[in-house]
Design a protein around this motif. Sequence first.
Motif, PDB file in Angstrom:
ATOM      1  N   TYR A  44      -5.690  13.924  -6.230  1.00 31.44           N
ATOM      2  CA  TYR A  44      -4.664  12.890  -6.051  1.00 31.44           C
ATOM      3  C   TYR A  44      -3.563  13.383  -5.115  1.00 31.44           C
ATOM      4  O   TYR A  44      -3.102  12.649  -4.237  1.00 31.44           O
ATOM      5  CB  TYR A  44      -4.069  12.485  -7.408  1.00 31.44           C
ATOM      6  N   CYS A  64      -4.957  13.307  -1.575  1.00 36.05           N
ATOM      7  CA  CYS A  64      -5.092  11.923  -1.097  1.00 36.05           C
ATOM      8  C   CYS A  64      -3.725  11.337  -0.767  1.00 36.05           C
ATOM      9  O   CYS A  64      -3.573  10.586   0.206  1.00 36.05           O
ATOM     10  CB  CYS A  64      -5.781  11.055  -2.157  1.00 36.05           C
ATOM     11  N   SER A  65      -2.724  11.685  -1.569  1.00 37.00           N
ATOM     12  CA  SER A  65      -1.371  11.162  -1.345  1.00 37.00           C
ATOM     13  C   SER A  65      -0.748  11.716  -0.072  1.00 37.00           C
ATOM     14  O   SER A  65       0.182  11.114   0.479  1.00 37.00           O
ATOM     15  CB  SER A  65      -0.471  11.499  -2.537  1.00 37.00           C
ATOM     16  N   ARG A 110      -4.726   6.694   3.092  1.00 39.38           N
ATOM     17  CA  ARG A 110      -4.223   7.047   1.766  1.00 39.38           C
ATOM     18  C   ARG A 110      -4.679   6.042   0.710  1.00 39.38           C
ATOM     19  O   ARG A 110      -5.236   6.411  -0.330  1.00 39.38           O
ATOM     20  CB  ARG A 110      -2.703   7.135   1.768  1.00 39.38           C
ATOM     21  N   THR A 111      -4.484   4.753   0.978  1.00 40.51           N
ATOM     22  CA  THR A 111      -4.826   3.715   0.000  1.00 40.51           C
ATOM     23  C   THR A 111      -6.312   3.733  -0.321  1.00 40.51           C
ATOM     24  O   THR A 111      -6.701   3.672  -1.494  1.00 40.51           O
ATOM     25  CB  THR A 111      -4.424   2.325   0.534  1.00 40.51           C
ATOM     26  N   VAL A 114      -7.122   7.087  -2.323  1.00 37.77           N
ATOM     27  CA  VAL A 114      -6.605   7.070  -3.703  1.00 37.77           C
ATOM     28  C   VAL A 114      -7.429   6.112  -4.554  1.00 37.77           C
ATOM     29  O   VAL A 114      -7.833   6.444  -5.675  1.00 37.77           O
ATOM     30  CB  VAL A 114      -5.108   6.709  -3.743  1.00 37.77           C
ATOM     31  N   CYS A 157      -9.572   8.511  -6.818  1.00 41.03           N
ATOM     32  CA  CYS A 157      -8.741   8.713  -8.008  1.00 41.03           C
ATOM     33  C   CYS A 157      -8.846   7.564  -9.007  1.00 41.03           C
ATOM     34  O   CYS A 157      -8.698   7.785 -10.215  1.00 41.03           O
ATOM     35  CB  CYS A 157      -7.287   8.903  -7.605  1.00 41.03           C
TER      36      CYS A 157
END
Length: 169
Positions: free
Chosen positions: A111, A114-115, A122-123, A126, A130
């Motif tokens: 996470y 990815c953030s 990113r979107t 995530v 995640c």
Amino acid sequence: MIIQEDQFEKYIKQYERLIITICFSFTKNYFDAEDIAQQTFLTAYEKLNKFDGRNFKAWVTKIAVNKCRDYIKSPARKVEDLTCEDYKYIEDTKNSPEENILSNYSERKIYELCSRLKEPYRTVAVNYFCRDVKLSDMAKDTGENLKTLRTRLYRAKKLLKILWKEAVT
């Protein structure tokens, strides 16, 4: 002959391995053997006034053997055989604490990585890695083209690989 406490301690140290070995030969379980050996010496200490003073080794060995026989006869120790049907009700399907810690660590690390990606990667990363959202569901929810989302996911994976290598080194 009355045994003093310091003499009794010497006897414990001298015969503890022997008593544990005797108990283990009866129980076939080291932990039970240790417990019974401890009970043996406790009983010996409580009954010191009945010891004639001649042969402590024989006396404490006899106590240990009697304790083991009592243990073996004990109804609380009775072992029930389980059928295959019984086992399916007691099967442990949960992860071990170690597996849970590793899993939580991995999830947090993924996470975090990815953030660190820039939008629009990113979107997609995530949601996919995640939150376990499928690309087809993301396409329906956002109205974006599925092929576009696949391309973003592909690029996000490449960027995550680079970030992972940087984090490890």
